[in-house]
Design a protein around this motif. Structure first.
Motif, PDB file in Angstrom:
ATOM      1  N   ASP A   1      29.014 -80.669  61.283  1.00 23.20           N
ATOM      2  CA  ASP A   1      27.727 -80.475  60.625  1.00 23.20           C
ATOM      3  C   ASP A   1      27.683 -79.095  60.000  1.00 23.20           C
ATOM      4  N   LEU A   2      26.919 -78.961  58.947  1.00 25.05           N
ATOM      5  CA  LEU A   2      26.827 -77.698  58.228  1.00 25.05           C
ATOM      6  C   LEU A   2      25.394 -77.203  58.315  1.00 25.05           C
ATOM      7  N   LYS A   3      25.221 -76.057  58.915  1.00 18.59           N
ATOM      8  CA  LYS A   3      23.894 -75.484  59.081  1.00 18.59           C
ATOM      9  C   LYS A   3      23.800 -74.189  58.298  1.00 18.59           C
ATOM     10  N   PHE A   4      22.612 -73.940  57.779  1.00 10.55           N
ATOM     11  CA  PHE A   4      22.391 -72.738  56.997  1.00 10.55           C
ATOM     12  C   PHE A   4      21.256 -71.923  57.602  1.00 10.55           C
ATOM     13  N   ASN A   5      21.321 -70.627  57.392  1.00  7.33           N
ATOM     14  CA  ASN A   5      20.251 -69.733  57.804  1.00  7.33           C
ATOM     15  C   ASN A   5      19.269 -69.614  56.641  1.00  7.33           C
ATOM     16  N   ASP A   6      18.099 -70.237  56.804  1.00  8.64           N
ATOM     17  CA  ASP A   6      17.131 -70.260  55.711  1.00  8.64           C
ATOM     18  C   ASP A   6      16.599 -68.875  55.363  1.00  8.64           C
ATOM     19  N   TYR A   7      16.793 -67.933  56.252  1.00 12.51           N
ATOM     20  CA  TYR A   7      16.252 -66.591  56.012  1.00 12.51           C
ATOM     21  C   TYR A   7      17.283 -65.656  55.369  1.00 12.51           C
ATOM     22  N   SER A   8      18.488 -66.173  55.138  1.00 13.40           N
ATOM     23  CA  SER A   8      19.527 -65.347  54.538  1.00 13.40           C
ATOM     24  C   SER A   8      19.226 -65.121  53.066  1.00 13.40           C
ATOM     25  N   PRO A   9      19.487 -63.919  52.549  1.00 15.72           N
ATOM     26  CA  PRO A   9      19.296 -63.672  51.116  1.00 15.72           C
ATOM     27  C   PRO A   9      20.274 -64.463  50.244  1.00 15.72           C
ATOM     28  N   LEU A  10      21.356 -64.971  50.858  1.00 13.47           N
ATOM     29  CA  LEU A  10      22.323 -65.784  50.116  1.00 13.47           C
ATOM     30  C   LEU A  10      21.854 -67.232  49.951  1.00 13.47           C
ATOM     31  N   TRP A  11      20.806 -67.597  50.676  1.00  8.04           N
ATOM     32  CA  TRP A  11      20.299 -68.966  50.623  1.00  8.04           C
ATOM     33  C   TRP A  11      19.388 -69.112  49.414  1.00  8.04           C
ATOM     34  N   THR A  12      20.004 -69.053  48.229  1.00 10.31           N
ATOM     35  CA  THR A  12      19.270 -69.137  46.973  1.00 10.31           C
ATOM     36  C   THR A  12      19.358 -70.542  46.401  1.00 10.31           C
ATOM     37  N   ARG A  13      18.504 -70.833  45.426  1.00 13.12           N
ATOM     38  CA  ARG A  13      18.470 -72.167  44.814  1.00 13.12           C
ATOM     39  C   ARG A  13      19.818 -72.499  44.181  1.00 13.12           C
ATOM     40  N   PHE A  14      20.420 -71.549  43.479  1.00  8.94           N
ATOM     41  CA  PHE A  14      21.708 -71.798  42.841  1.00  8.94           C
ATOM     42  C   PHE A  14      22.788 -72.096  43.870  1.00  8.94           C
ATOM     43  N   ASN A  15      22.841 -71.302  44.927  1.00 10.76           N
ATOM     44  CA  ASN A  15      23.858 -71.519  45.961  1.00 10.76           C
ATOM     45  C   ASN A  15      23.662 -72.855  46.669  1.00 10.76           C
ATOM     46  N   ILE A  16      22.412 -73.241  46.894  1.00  7.32           N
ATOM     47  CA  ILE A  16      22.139 -74.528  47.535  1.00  7.32           C
ATOM     48  C   ILE A  16      22.653 -75.669  46.669  1.00  7.32           C
ATOM     49  N   LEU A  17      22.368 -75.587  45.365  1.00  4.10           N
ATOM     50  CA  LEU A  17      22.811 -76.641  44.447  1.00  4.10           C
ATOM     51  C   LEU A  17      24.331 -76.720  44.381  1.00  4.10           C
ATOM     52  N   VAL A  18      24.996 -75.561  44.384  1.00  5.68           N
ATOM     53  CA  VAL A  18      26.459 -75.548  44.304  1.00  5.68           C
ATOM     54  C   VAL A  18      27.079 -76.090  45.588  1.00  5.68           C
ATOM     55  N   ILE A  19      26.605 -75.594  46.737  1.00  7.63           N
ATOM     56  CA  ILE A  19      27.204 -75.964  48.027  1.00  7.63           C
ATOM     57  C   ILE A  19      27.013 -77.443  48.323  1.00  7.63           C
ATOM     58  N   THR A  20      25.839 -77.976  48.038  1.00  8.16           N
ATOM     59  CA  THR A  20      25.557 -79.380  48.350  1.00  8.16           C
ATOM     60  C   THR A  20      25.896 -80.325  47.200  1.00  8.16           C
ATOM     61  N   GLY A  21      26.105 -79.798  45.996  1.00  6.59           N
ATOM     62  CA  GLY A  21      26.368 -80.652  44.852  1.00  6.59           C
ATOM     63  C   GLY A  21      27.826 -80.793  44.482  1.00  6.59           C
ATOM     64  N   VAL A  22      28.616 -79.738  44.673  1.00  6.08           N
ATOM     65  CA  VAL A  22      30.022 -79.781  44.269  1.00  6.08           C
ATOM     66  C   VAL A  22      30.827 -80.827  45.054  1.00  6.08           C
ATOM     67  N   PRO A  23      30.722 -80.914  46.390  1.00  2.00           N
ATOM     68  CA  PRO A  23      31.528 -81.912  47.115  1.00  2.00           C
ATOM     69  C   PRO A  23      31.323 -83.347  46.650  1.00  2.00           C
ATOM     70  N   PRO A  24      30.079 -83.831  46.453  1.00  2.20           N
ATOM     71  CA  PRO A  24      29.936 -85.205  45.952  1.00  2.20           C
ATOM     72  C   PRO A  24      30.542 -85.406  44.566  1.00  2.20           C
ATOM     73  N   PHE A  25      30.376 -84.425  43.661  1.00  2.00           N
ATOM     74  CA  PHE A  25      30.958 -84.565  42.331  1.00  2.00           C
ATOM     75  C   PHE A  25      32.490 -84.530  42.402  1.00  2.00           C
TER      76      PHE A  25
END
Length: 234
Positions: A1-25
């Motif tokens: 399972d992959l868990k993220f820290n929602d309070y991290s400054p790296l947890w941005t909209r762009f990073n979320i889209l890349v991390i969760t979108g690239v593997p399916p594509f």
């Protein structure tokens, strides 16, 4: 399972889209590459083609099936839809389109399944349904059952992955309704018998048990640091 820290400054909209979108594509690209190009290479035998076909179908399912499952569970690929700020109507519309695409691919994948045969007799029109039953439906049912049993009692702790097991039905069942397809490859005229290998079954069972035990206990890494401080002599 992959868990993220929602309070991290790296947890941005762009990073979320890349991390969760690239593997399916990436899965979709691999699936289409196998399904459209690699599968057609003449160097592979019928058993190897069957392996490639299942690999390709599972990869395709990890895009279209992942989107539908992600919309329902709001996990995985569903994060992409959420962070693209799709409204509920658009989410479910695209989820239905994704399942429809699985059905279309599954419908035309019957030709691929027939091309995994090593016998002309087994893929005659009157034998095609029974061939798809043994070559596609039964393996999917058995594979799904094994994966569900391995993860007891935590199947519903990960509904996103569990639903993707069942979204494969949209790839398998439509193949039964394609009655006009004809395999294009030159199949062997002579029948070749394949026997079930008991050693491979035993190996598979051992791997499944090992997989279940290890993941049930979990992987732990313990690092011990020992520091000794002594007074300096004068």
């Amino acid at each position: 399972d992959l868990k993220f820290n929602d309070y991290s400054p790296l947890w941005t909209r762009f990073n979320i889209l890349v991390i969760t979108g690239v593997p399916p594509f990436l899965s979709l690209f691999i699936g289409l590459l196998i399904h459209r190009k690699i599968f057609k290479l003449k160097r592979f035998s019928s058993i190897q083609k069957l392996f490639l076909l299942w690999w390709g179908l599972h990869s395709i399912n990890h895009f279209f099936g992942a989107f539908a499952s992600g919309i329902v569970t709001d996990e995985g690929f569903g994060y992409v839809a959420a962070w693209l700020y799709m409204n509920t109507a658009f989410k479910f519309m695209f989820a239905i389109i994704a399942l429809f695409m699985l059905g279309v691919i599954g419908y035309y994948s019957k030709q691929r399944f027939l091309e995994t045969s090593n016998s002309q007799h087994r893929i005659k029109r009157e034998n095609q349904s029974s061939f798809i039953f043994t070559q596609a439906l039964i393996p999917w049912i058995l594979g799904t059952a094994i994966l569900l049993l391995v993860r007891i009692p935590h199947n519903f702790d990960y509904p996103y992955e569990t639903l993707m097991l069942f979204s494969m039905a949209f790839l398998i069942i439509p193949a039964f309704f394609n009655t006009k397809v004809k395999p294009k490859l030159n199949l062997l005229k002579l029948k070749k018998k394949y026997n079930i290998s008991a050693s491979y079954i035993i190996l598979m069972l051992l791997v499944v048990v090992f997989y279940r035990v290890v993941l049930g206990i979990g992987l732990h890494f313990i690092i011990k640091i020992s520091v000794s401080i002594s007074p300096a002599s004068i």
